[in-house]
Enzyme design. Structure first.
Site, PDB file in Angstrom:
ATOM      1  N   PHE A  25     -14.694  18.444  95.456  1.00  0.00           N
ATOM      2  CA  PHE A  25     -15.257  18.679  96.787  1.00  0.00           C
ATOM      3  C   PHE A  25     -16.748  19.012  96.673  1.00  0.00           C
ATOM      4  O   PHE A  25     -17.158  19.803  95.831  1.00  0.00           O
ATOM      5  CB  PHE A  25     -14.516  19.826  97.484  1.00  0.00           C
ATOM      6  CG  PHE A  25     -14.919  19.977  98.911  1.00  0.00           C
ATOM      7  CD1 PHE A  25     -14.423  19.119  99.885  1.00  0.00           C
ATOM      8  CD2 PHE A  25     -15.832  20.954  99.288  1.00  0.00           C
ATOM      9  CE1 PHE A  25     -14.811  19.231 101.206  1.00  0.00           C
ATOM     10  CE2 PHE A  25     -16.231  21.072 100.610  1.00  0.00           C
ATOM     11  CZ  PHE A  25     -15.724  20.215 101.566  1.00  0.00           C
ATOM     12  N   ASP A  61     -13.697   8.901 100.906  1.00  0.00           N
ATOM     13  CA  ASP A  61     -12.834   9.745 100.080  1.00  0.00           C
ATOM     14  C   ASP A  61     -11.479   9.028  99.975  1.00  0.00           C
ATOM     15  O   ASP A  61     -11.310   8.152  99.140  1.00  0.00           O
ATOM     16  CB  ASP A  61     -12.764  11.102 100.793  1.00  0.00           C
ATOM     17  CG  ASP A  61     -12.106  12.192  99.992  1.00  0.00           C
ATOM     18  OD1 ASP A  61     -12.516  12.420  98.853  1.00  0.00           O
ATOM     19  OD2 ASP A  61     -11.183  12.839 100.517  1.00  0.00           O
ATOM     20  N   ARG A 111     -24.703  21.540 105.392  1.00  0.00           N
ATOM     21  CA  ARG A 111     -25.246  20.199 105.656  1.00  0.00           C
ATOM     22  C   ARG A 111     -26.750  20.123 105.416  1.00  0.00           C
ATOM     23  O   ARG A 111     -27.295  19.070 105.134  1.00  0.00           O
ATOM     24  CB  ARG A 111     -24.997  19.785 107.114  1.00  0.00           C
ATOM     25  CG  ARG A 111     -23.544  19.571 107.469  1.00  0.00           C
ATOM     26  CD  ARG A 111     -23.449  18.886 108.840  1.00  0.00           C
ATOM     27  NE  ARG A 111     -22.123  19.002 109.429  1.00  0.00           N
ATOM     28  CZ  ARG A 111     -21.117  18.168 109.166  1.00  0.00           C
ATOM     29  NH1 ARG A 111     -21.272  17.191 108.313  1.00  0.00           N
ATOM     30  NH2 ARG A 111     -19.951  18.325 109.752  1.00  0.00           N
ATOM     31  N   GLU A 153     -22.057   5.651 106.247  1.00  0.00           N
ATOM     32  CA  GLU A 153     -21.202   6.841 106.108  1.00  0.00           C
ATOM     33  C   GLU A 153     -21.748   7.754 105.008  1.00  0.00           C
ATOM     34  O   GLU A 153     -22.440   7.301 104.101  1.00  0.00           O
ATOM     35  CB  GLU A 153     -19.795   6.414 105.697  1.00  0.00           C
ATOM     36  CG  GLU A 153     -18.705   6.608 106.718  1.00  0.00           C
ATOM     37  CD  GLU A 153     -18.415   8.041 107.141  1.00  0.00           C
ATOM     38  OE1 GLU A 153     -19.245   8.950 106.940  1.00  0.00           O
ATOM     39  OE2 GLU A 153     -17.343   8.250 107.715  1.00  0.00           O
ATOM     40  N   ASP A 154     -21.392   9.028 105.089  1.00  0.00           N
ATOM     41  CA  ASP A 154     -21.775   9.946 104.019  1.00  0.00           C
ATOM     42  C   ASP A 154     -20.901   9.755 102.787  1.00  0.00           C
ATOM     43  O   ASP A 154     -21.386   9.690 101.666  1.00  0.00           O
ATOM     44  CB  ASP A 154     -21.722  11.407 104.502  1.00  0.00           C
ATOM     45  CG  ASP A 154     -20.381  11.801 105.123  1.00  0.00           C
ATOM     46  OD1 ASP A 154     -19.515  10.916 105.327  1.00  0.00           O
ATOM     47  OD2 ASP A 154     -20.188  12.999 105.401  1.00  0.00           O
TER      48      ASP A 154
END
Ligand code: IMP
Length: 184
Positions: A155, A106, A168, A102-103
């Site tokens: 963020f 959160d 991205r 996963e990136d």
């Protein structure tokens, strides 16, 4: 370039390419060691993990497979609690060691949901490998075996992560400067 604008917001460089690559190398070494003698199936979660998966996998020294899956319904700068479907898993994972790539974790809701869907298919084991982890935002009980970097709540964009679909392609990670840049 230390400040970038993505759509209507400004971001400052927070994790340079070199730091990212060092952290990824460490995780790849750990996986190579921990999975010695096994042939894991890496499941990279699109879209966010595409750059991380590419850099991670070329450093993992194991016989392995990679597949790309997708879970949808995330938009803007907040996470929705909506029910999501797993798309693109054409490989049988029963009895196999699986590593989810996963990136970012959160709130952890996305990963929790994904793990539930995967467990239902009876893999031998499932480990989570995330590039970024925001420990302060975690809302659920999750066991994250591999987290390349722990970051604060802010963020971020870049290196696969987006703001409203953009950013991205940035090769480094940038943190939002001001949520209200568009109003100034
Ligand atoms: P979670 O369900 O709250 O853990 O969110 C996971 C997903 O939200 C990630 O796979 C990202 O796509 C997205 N996400 C969470 N935080 C950020 C961020 O800071 N920037 C960009 N995307 C994020």
């Amino acid at each position: 370039m230390d400040i970038v604008t993505v759509k209507d917001k400004r971001f400052r460089l927070s994790i340079p390419a070199q730091e990212l690559q060092q952290a990824i190398r460490r995780v790849a070494e750990n996986i190579t060691e921990d999975y010695a003698g096994q042939q894991p199936l890496f499941l990279a979660v699109l879209n966010g993990s595409f750059m991380f998966a590419a850099d991670l996998l070329r450093r993992v020294e194991l016989p392995c497979e990679i597949a790309f899956v997708k879970l949808s319904s995330y938009a803007g700068t907040d996470t929705t609690g909506a029910v999501r479907e797993l798309i693109g898993l054409n490989t049988d994972i029963e009895g196999r060691p699986v590593i989810v790539v996963e990136d970012i974790v959160d709130t952890g809701l996305t990963m929790q949901h994904l793990l539930g869907l995967l467990q239902a298919r009876n893999p031998k084991s499932v480990d989570v490998c995330t590039l970024l982890f925001k420990p302060e935002k975690l809302k659920v009980d999750l066991d994250i075996r591999y987290a390349a970097l722990r970051i604060p709540n802010d963020f971020i964009v870049g290196y696969g992560l987006d703001y409203d679909g953009f950013g991205r392609n940035l090769p480094q990670i940038y943190t939002i400067i001001d949520e209200t840049a568009d109003n100034q």
